[in-house]
Design an enzyme around this catalytic site. Structure first.
Site, mmCIF file in Angstrom:
data_model
loop_
_atom_site.group_PDB
_atom_site.id
_atom_site.type_symbol
_atom_site.label_atom_id
_atom_site.label_comp_id
_atom_site.label_asym_id
_atom_site.label_seq_id
_atom_site.Cartn_x
_atom_site.Cartn_y
_atom_site.Cartn_z
ATOM 1 N N SER A 180 0.831 -1.205 0.000
ATOM 2 C CA SER A 180 0.000 0.000 0.000
ATOM 3 C C SER A 180 0.863 1.250 0.000
ATOM 4 C CB SER A 180 -0.851 -0.023 1.273
ATOM 5 O OG SER A 180 -1.453 1.220 1.474
ATOM 6 N N LYS B 84 2.279 -3.778 6.777
ATOM 7 C CA LYS B 84 2.626 -3.931 5.355
ATOM 8 C C LYS B 84 4.142 -3.789 5.157
ATOM 9 C CE LYS B 84 -1.411 -4.532 3.468
ATOM 10 N NZ LYS B 84 -1.750 -5.811 2.830
ATOM 11 N N TYR C 102 -1.510 -0.582 10.609
ATOM 12 C CA TYR C 102 -1.808 -1.225 9.314
ATOM 13 C C TYR C 102 -0.622 -1.052 8.357
ATOM 14 C CZ TYR C 102 -3.527 -1.524 4.523
ATOM 15 O OH TYR C 102 -3.657 -1.815 3.190
HETATM 16 P P1 NAD Z 1 -10.911 -6.880 1.174
HETATM 17 O O1 NAD Z 1 -11.125 -6.835 2.640
HETATM 18 O O2 NAD Z 1 -12.081 -6.652 0.287
HETATM 19 O O3 NAD Z 1 -10.240 -8.265 0.762
HETATM 20 C C1 NAD Z 1 -9.391 -8.981 1.611
HETATM 21 C C2 NAD Z 1 -9.938 -10.398 1.693
HETATM 22 O O4 NAD Z 1 -9.090 -11.166 2.546
HETATM 23 C C3 NAD Z 1 -11.345 -10.458 2.293
HETATM 24 O O5 NAD Z 1 -12.172 -11.196 1.427
HETATM 25 C C4 NAD Z 1 -11.143 -11.164 3.636
HETATM 26 O O6 NAD Z 1 -12.256 -11.949 3.974
HETATM 27 C C5 NAD Z 1 -9.905 -11.975 3.375
HETATM 28 N N1 NAD Z 1 -9.109 -12.293 4.557
HETATM 29 C C6 NAD Z 1 -8.727 -11.446 5.559
HETATM 30 N N2 NAD Z 1 -7.971 -12.103 6.446
HETATM 31 C C7 NAD Z 1 -7.864 -13.380 6.004
HETATM 32 C C8 NAD Z 1 -7.201 -14.544 6.479
HETATM 33 N N3 NAD Z 1 -6.495 -14.520 7.612
HETATM 34 N N4 NAD Z 1 -7.305 -15.697 5.764
HETATM 35 C C9 NAD Z 1 -8.020 -15.725 4.616
HETATM 36 N N5 NAD Z 1 -8.665 -14.661 4.122
HETATM 37 C C10 NAD Z 1 -8.584 -13.512 4.807
HETATM 38 O O7 NAD Z 1 -9.754 -5.844 0.838
HETATM 39 P P2 NAD Z 1 -9.226 -5.329 -0.561
HETATM 40 O O8 NAD Z 1 -9.590 -3.907 -0.682
HETATM 41 O O9 NAD Z 1 -9.587 -6.282 -1.636
HETATM 42 O O10 NAD Z 1 -7.670 -5.377 -0.279
HETATM 43 C C11 NAD Z 1 -6.877 -6.477 -0.674
HETATM 44 C C12 NAD Z 1 -5.451 -6.233 -0.216
HETATM 45 O O11 NAD Z 1 -4.990 -5.005 -0.781
HETATM 46 C C13 NAD Z 1 -5.300 -6.096 1.297
HETATM 47 O O12 NAD Z 1 -4.127 -6.745 1.691
HETATM 48 C C14 NAD Z 1 -5.192 -4.603 1.513
HETATM 49 O O13 NAD Z 1 -4.439 -4.294 2.656
HETATM 50 C C15 NAD Z 1 -4.478 -4.170 0.239
HETATM 51 N N6 NAD Z 1 -4.750 -2.761 -0.098
HETATM 52 C C16 NAD Z 1 -6.039 -2.346 -0.278
HETATM 53 C C17 NAD Z 1 -6.307 -1.010 -0.557
HETATM 54 C C18 NAD Z 1 -7.724 -0.501 -0.716
HETATM 55 O O14 NAD Z 1 -7.935 0.711 -0.614
HETATM 56 N N7 NAD Z 1 -8.706 -1.352 -0.969
HETATM 57 C C19 NAD Z 1 -5.239 -0.098 -0.692
HETATM 58 C C20 NAD Z 1 -3.928 -0.565 -0.535
HETATM 59 C C21 NAD Z 1 -3.708 -1.908 -0.233
#
Ligand code: NAD
Ligand code: UDP
Length: 336
Positions: free
Chosen positions: A124, A152, A148
């Site tokens: 991120s 990362k 958070y």
């Molecule tokens: P999201 O919450 O929609 O997707 C993450 C998924 O991981 C969810 O479906 C959740 O149920 C699953 N999950 C969480 N912990 C778990 C575990 N221990 N075992 C199995 N499954 C698990 O989030 P997203 O927006 O799709 O983000 C995906 C990744 O991208 C994350 O790592 C997030 O930190 C990173 N990210 C997201 C953003 C954003 O703004 N959406 C920005 C930067 C980075």
């Protein structure tokens, strides 16, 4: 390639599953559905015309992950699974380290055992902390300001150590800026539980009549109109970036950090205006004081991704808002 998507039922994972499948890769999803819904699988089936293999499980279950890697003959992993709410991470740091850092360790142990050494990690822009200059390139100093972001960065550092210990590993840390929008079908999109923390889903719910108005966090920043500026990127552009990153890793060993952003920032007022245009709805708002921890401006230079993997985001803010609105219209459920 056979690709495991941890967190594959989530927002970014589900869109990436579509793009990878359409690029003729076989994907296997793993998700514990902590922050996603099983109905996503039905929606993916409608988009793709086939069922995707999905395992309901936790990435911290190393035995399970090892079995999936071996049984499904996985070639590469994209690690999306994790917790992602900044405010929540300040309240519950241990939960964040346990899920994010422990999850990554568990996955890496399984990958090492199964001899799968290609990994894309969902990092991120938060790892950069407060911008010291703009646009942010990958050499910008890191310095996350919340648990958070620190989780990362810890994972990124761990991954760097791993590639230093064994040069067969191929790892890209994809530093996402602000992913927004939805698949053009309106079948999958961002569906946060409870009150949205992020701007776009909140605006979509206001436009959809689920919330009365948007609180704009500060109009006294040193920006064009006083509101905060971010680099919003269409989730489908982001998903396509993963396909390109996998191609890049096919011919590049070692550890790589890559910004995935557009290089262009928009203010909160600009986003409200674009959403009103896309939805033909009013988005009432009122200005409140700044949100603690927010920075004035944050946007990437995506030049490295363009040069090394021939990827750039192509979709406009209008397309981001239009697709987010379609998803909102087609999937609105009562706000809690
Ligand atoms: P999201 O919450 O929609 O997707 C993450 C998924 O991981 C969810 O479906 C959740 O149920 C699953 N999950 C969480 N912990 C778990 C575990 N221990 N075992 C199995 N499954 C698990 O989030 P997203 O927006 O799709 O983000 C995906 C990744 O991208 C994350 O790592 C997030 O930190 C990173 N990210 C997201 C953003 C954003 O703004 N959406 C920005 C930067 C980075
Ligand atoms: N923002 C806002 N009201 C909200 C949510 C966000 O004014 O209800 C602002 C926030 O201050 C920032 C921008 O919108 O300037 C993007 O915030 P978001 O939480 O979506 O992304 P992040 O700040 O994590 O980059």
């Amino acid at each position: 390639m056979n690709i495991l998507l941890t967190g594959g039922a989530g927002y970014i994972g589900s869109h990436t599953a579509v793009v990878l499948t359409q690029a003729n890769h076989e994907v296997v999803l793993l998700d514990n559905f902590y922050n996603s819904h099983k109905r996503v699988l039905g929606q993916l089936q409608k988009i793709l015309g086939k069922n995707l293999h999905c395992v309901d499980g936790d990435v911290r279950n190393t035995t399970l992950i090892t079995k999936i890697l071996q049984d499904c003959k996985i070639d590469a992993v994209i690690h999306f699974a994790g917790l992602k709410a900044v405010g929540e991470s300040v309240q519950n740091p241990i939960e964040y380290y346990a899920n994010n850092v422990q999850g990554a360790i568990s996955l890496l142990e399984a990958m090492k055992f199964a001899n799968v050494k290609t990994l894309l990690f969902s990092s991120s822009a938060t790892v950069y902390g407060d911008p010291q200059y703009l646009p942010i390139d990958e050499n910008h100093p890191t310095g996350p300001t919340n648990p958070y972001g620190k989780s990362k960065l810890h994972i990124e550092e761990m991954l760097k150590d791993l590639t230093n210990s064994d040069n067969e590993w191929k790892i890209a840390c994809l530093r996402y800026f602000n992913p927004v929008g939805a698949h053009e079908s309106g079948l999958i999109g961002e569906n946060p539980a409870g009150i949205p923390n992020n701007l776009l889903p909140y605006i979509a719910q206001v436009a959809g009549g689920m919330r009365s108005d948007l609180a704009v966090f500060g109009d006294d920043y040193p920006t064009i109109d006083g509101t905060g500026i971010r680099d919003y990127i269409h989730v489908m552009d982001l998903a396509e970036g993963h396909v390109k990153a996998l191609e890049f890793l096919e011919v590049n060993n070692g550890w790589h950090a890559l910004n995935l952003g557009t290089g262009r920032g928009y203010s909160v007022f600009e986003v409200i205006e674009a959403f009103e245009k896309a939805s033909a709805r009013k988005v009432p708002y009122h200005v409140v004081s700044r949100r603690l921890g927010d920075v004035s401006e944050c946007y990437a230079t995506p030049q490295k991704a363009k040069v090394v993997m021939s990827w750039s985001a192509t979709r406009s803010l209008h397309e981001m808002c239009l697709s987010a609105w379609d998803f909102q219209r087609l999937n609105s459920v009562a706000a809690p």
